[in-house]
Scaffold this active site. Structure first.
Site, mmCIF file in Angstrom:
data_model
loop_
_atom_site.group_PDB
_atom_site.id
_atom_site.type_symbol
_atom_site.label_atom_id
_atom_site.label_comp_id
_atom_site.label_asym_id
_atom_site.label_seq_id
_atom_site.Cartn_x
_atom_site.Cartn_y
_atom_site.Cartn_z
ATOM 1 N N GLY A 124 -42.708 16.809 -64.846
ATOM 2 C CA GLY A 124 -42.234 17.206 -66.149
ATOM 3 C C GLY A 124 -40.969 16.700 -66.439
ATOM 4 O O GLY A 124 -40.115 16.397 -65.680
ATOM 5 N N GLY A 167 -38.975 23.854 -66.567
ATOM 6 C CA GLY A 167 -39.140 24.879 -66.054
ATOM 7 C C GLY A 167 -39.931 24.758 -64.789
ATOM 8 O O GLY A 167 -40.792 25.607 -64.197
ATOM 9 N N LYS A 168 -39.821 23.824 -64.139
ATOM 10 C CA LYS A 168 -40.648 23.395 -62.570
ATOM 11 C C LYS A 168 -39.829 24.246 -61.523
ATOM 12 O O LYS A 168 -40.772 24.696 -60.975
ATOM 13 C CB LYS A 168 -40.248 21.782 -62.380
ATOM 14 C CG LYS A 168 -40.958 20.887 -63.435
ATOM 15 C CD LYS A 168 -40.704 19.462 -63.013
ATOM 16 C CE LYS A 168 -39.397 18.997 -62.815
ATOM 17 N NZ LYS A 168 -38.624 18.964 -64.329
ATOM 18 N N THR A 169 -38.448 24.317 -61.501
ATOM 19 C CA THR A 169 -38.069 25.194 -60.512
ATOM 20 C C THR A 169 -38.320 26.659 -60.750
ATOM 21 O O THR A 169 -38.892 27.363 -59.954
ATOM 22 C CB THR A 169 -36.446 25.087 -60.513
ATOM 23 O OG1 THR A 169 -36.336 23.512 -60.211
ATOM 24 C CG2 THR A 169 -35.899 25.772 -59.369
ATOM 25 N N GLU A 207 -24.173 9.807 -95.844
ATOM 26 C CA GLU A 207 -24.931 10.699 -95.440
ATOM 27 C C GLU A 207 -26.090 11.035 -96.757
ATOM 28 O O GLU A 207 -27.195 11.341 -96.131
ATOM 29 C CB GLU A 207 -24.381 11.983 -95.100
ATOM 30 C CG GLU A 207 -23.321 11.838 -93.850
ATOM 31 C CD GLU A 207 -24.118 11.286 -92.517
ATOM 32 O OE1 GLU A 207 -25.159 11.659 -92.455
ATOM 33 O OE2 GLU A 207 -23.279 10.845 -91.678
ATOM 34 N N HIS A 258 -28.727 8.285 -96.459
ATOM 35 C CA HIS A 258 -29.872 8.706 -95.425
ATOM 36 C C HIS A 258 -30.898 9.855 -96.107
ATOM 37 O O HIS A 258 -32.044 9.578 -95.904
ATOM 38 C CB HIS A 258 -29.281 9.454 -94.241
ATOM 39 C CG HIS A 258 -28.547 8.420 -93.283
ATOM 40 N ND1 HIS A 258 -29.173 7.315 -92.687
ATOM 41 C CD2 HIS A 258 -27.223 8.406 -92.780
ATOM 42 C CE1 HIS A 258 -28.406 6.713 -91.994
ATOM 43 N NE2 HIS A 258 -27.316 7.491 -91.957
#
Length: 606
Positions: free
Chosen positions: A207, A212-214, A430, A433
């Site tokens: 991932g 959030g793998k760990t 801006e 855009h």
């Protein structure tokens, strides 16, 4: 779990002993020296003082006579060795009546002198012994470090301090379901063995960073209630060949002694890269470490009940032998959270925080597309810091929205001085855009326009998607190109020249246009992919790699990219000219207000 080792002895013990000995010696010398602070007199003077009654006390210490006078003065004199003070005074003519009234004290100096001399004499020997022991301790420590060089550096999971469970992991339902089976197998292996099922040897968590793998691995450790060894892939590799392989062997030997157990290897791509990809031949340290991991996971020895969980965000560069069944039997994808998962993650990270009743987590989740679990945790932490800074008792929507903008675009730099001309150019840029993006149907809705500097940008236009999208059609890319070129075209129309403020917009637009041609087949080239579709920058793997298209095709790719950008520019410029008066009005208001919300912006089109 293996027994905890006793705490190591302090390395400064010998130093403390030496310092204490020096202090004692200094004290003794000062004490003895302090006794010398008196005036020396002759025996005749002593006799005169005795006759006149000036003596308060006589204290005999070996051959030394200490005299304390009535006025507090301290005197001393000496007598012959072996003679008595009484005989000395009688021979000097002092009357017996006076002698009997003198307070005379005789001290036993033999024992105190013996211990003082012994202590002073032992100090050199103590120092020599302390130096020898220090050298022996240093040599032993160096030897232990050398012997433990090939030992594993894996950390054992502490069940008391870290109590993560699957309840602490929001979203990732499929990933949790896969890992729940692993936990169930460790708790009740007989149930699976009756059906002939074998325990999986490895689980690969794949991932993006921050998904959030760990955390999932820590939740497995908390749920399984078995020994859990954690190590990073980079901790195997050293500059000496063979050390990494030795650490792998030591790690698996520890795990086998504590089986059933789990091993978690974070960032396994540090040692699991494709073999033969490096520049150091087939016998470099990293490849030997990988070979040892492959052997331990699926060698001749089976049925060890050791499960390896690994995490990586680069599965494309891993060696095929590492991913085959029998080593890593399962590949669990930990995907980016969708809007529902983001809402659950926000609630998890708000458990220990005072949240106001007006906070709408669904709205926050909807406004944070592309956020990972780590981003959302950081978002709530920033909101808590901001609420504390403002002396609030609860975290409200205002703090969370400000923290969202801070995480996305950086903090506001209100102290940055911008002159009137630059602020006007930024405002038109801006608004260009925003207006182009609002008029084109496939662009995301405008959320906010601001001319307050953030990060490296002088202003920002924030587009917010209404829902998560997984497939992007060609028409959306074309409208996004027009929106990106809106600021460039606005400067061109209103000021007659372009500034450096559009450089980042042009860079992003060029990348989208090139991807449309080379990756997505959205050009006159048709359904063709140019290159391998991989943005990986890895010199070893691609060394000597020849691109899979000719120079003629490369020239045509450049021509098509330019054609796509020119088409978007013409369309954008036409929209700017058509809505020139509206853009001027909005830009003028933006200069005064500095920030326009989506509601304020939409009012101009009613």
């Amino acid at each position: 779990m293996p027994a905890l080792a006793p705490p190591p002895r302090s390395k400064n013990t010998l130093l403390y002993v030496v310092i204490a000995a020096l202090f004692i010696a200094a004290f003794v010398m000062i004490y003895n020296g302090g006794q010398q602070q008196s005036t020396e007199i002759s025996l005749n003077t002593l006799v005169e003082k005795a006759d006149t009654g000036e003596i308060q006390e006589l204290r005999i210490s070996d051959n030394r006579i200490h005299v304390a006078l009535v006025d507090g003065s301290q005197l001393h004199t000496f007598k012959e060795p072996g003679s008595s003070i009484y005989e000395l005074l009688e021979r000097a003519g002092v009357k017996q009546k006076v002698i009997s009234t003198l307070p005379i004290t005789v001290e036993d100096t033999e024992s105190s002198k013996f211990w003082t001399d012994l202590l002073i004499g032992m100090i050199p020997f103590v120092l020599i012994i302390a130096f020898i022991l220090f050298m022996m301790r240093s040599a032993q420590s160096s030897n232990n470090q050398a012997m433990s060089f090939g030992k594993s550096k894996a950390k054992i999971y502490d069940r008391e301090k870290q109590k993560n469970t699957f309840d602490d992991v929001a979203g990732a339902l499929e990933a949790k379901e896969e890992l729940t089976e692993i936990v169930d197998f460790l708790k009740r292996p007989e149930k699976y063995r009756k059906m002939g099922a074998k325990i999986p040897k490895g689980v690969m968590l794949v991932g993006a960073p921050g998904t959030g793998k760990t955390l999932l691995a820590r939740a497995v450790a908390g749920e399984a209630n078995v020994p859990f060894f954690s190590i990073s892939g980079s901790e195997f590799v050293e500059m000496f060949v063979g050390v990494g392989a030795s650490r792998v062997r030591d790690l698996f030997n520890k795990a086998k002694r504590n089986a059933p157990c789990l091993i978690f290897i974070d960032e396994i791509d540090a040692v699991g890269r494709h073999r033969g990809a490096g520049m150091g031949g087939g016998h470099d340290e990293r490849e030997q470490t990988l070979n040892q991991i492959l052997t331990e996971m699926d060698g001749f020895q089976t049925g060890t009940n050791v499960i390896v969980i690994a995490a990586t965000n680069r599965p494309d560069i891993l060696d095929p032998a590492l991913l085959r069944p029998g080593r890593f039997d399962r590949r669990v994808i930990v995907d980016m959270p969708d809007v529902r998962a983001r809402e659950e993650i926000l609630r998890v990270h708000s458990r220990n925080k005072p949240i106001a009743k007006t906070v709408d987590f669904a709205r926050i989740a909807k406004g944070t597309p592309g956020f990972t679990g780590a981003d959302l945790e950081n978002l709530m932490n920033e909101a808590a810091i901001l609420a504390t800074k403002n002396n609030k008792k609860t975290i409200g929507m205002k703090e969370i929205e400000q923290s969202t903008e801070k995480v996305l675009m950086g903090p506001e730099r209100k102290s940055k001085v911008i002159n009137k001309k630059e602020k006007e150019i930024t405002s038109y840029h801006e608004v260009g855009h925003a207006v182009v993006g609002h008029l084109l149907p496939n662009c995301d809705p405008v959320h906010k326009i601001s001319v307050i500097s953030r990060g490296m940008a002088l202003g920002v236009t924030w587009f917010l998607p209404e829902e998560d999208k997984h497939l992007i059609p060609k028409s959306k890319f074309e409208d996004e190109l027009c929106s990106l070129l809106g600021g460039y075209a606005a400067e061109e129309v209103f000021f007659g020249e372009m500034s450096t403020g559009a450089s980042n917009d042009l860079q992003r637009a060029t990348k989208i246009a090139r991807n449309m041609v080379t990756k997505y087949g959205m050009s006159d080239f048709g359904p063709m992919i140019f290159g391998d579709g991989n943005d990986e920058i890895f010199l070893g793997k691609d060394f000597g790699h020849v691109k899979n298209y000719s120079e003629e095709s490369a020239s045509k790719i450049d021509h098509l990219v330019k054609k796509i950008l020119e088409k978007a520019h013409v369309k954008t410029k036409a929209l700017i000219i058509k809505n020139k008066s509206l853009i001027k009005k909005i830009a003028t208001d933006l200069v005064k207000k500095e920030t326009l919300s989506s509601e304020e912006f939409k009012k101009y089109f009613k």
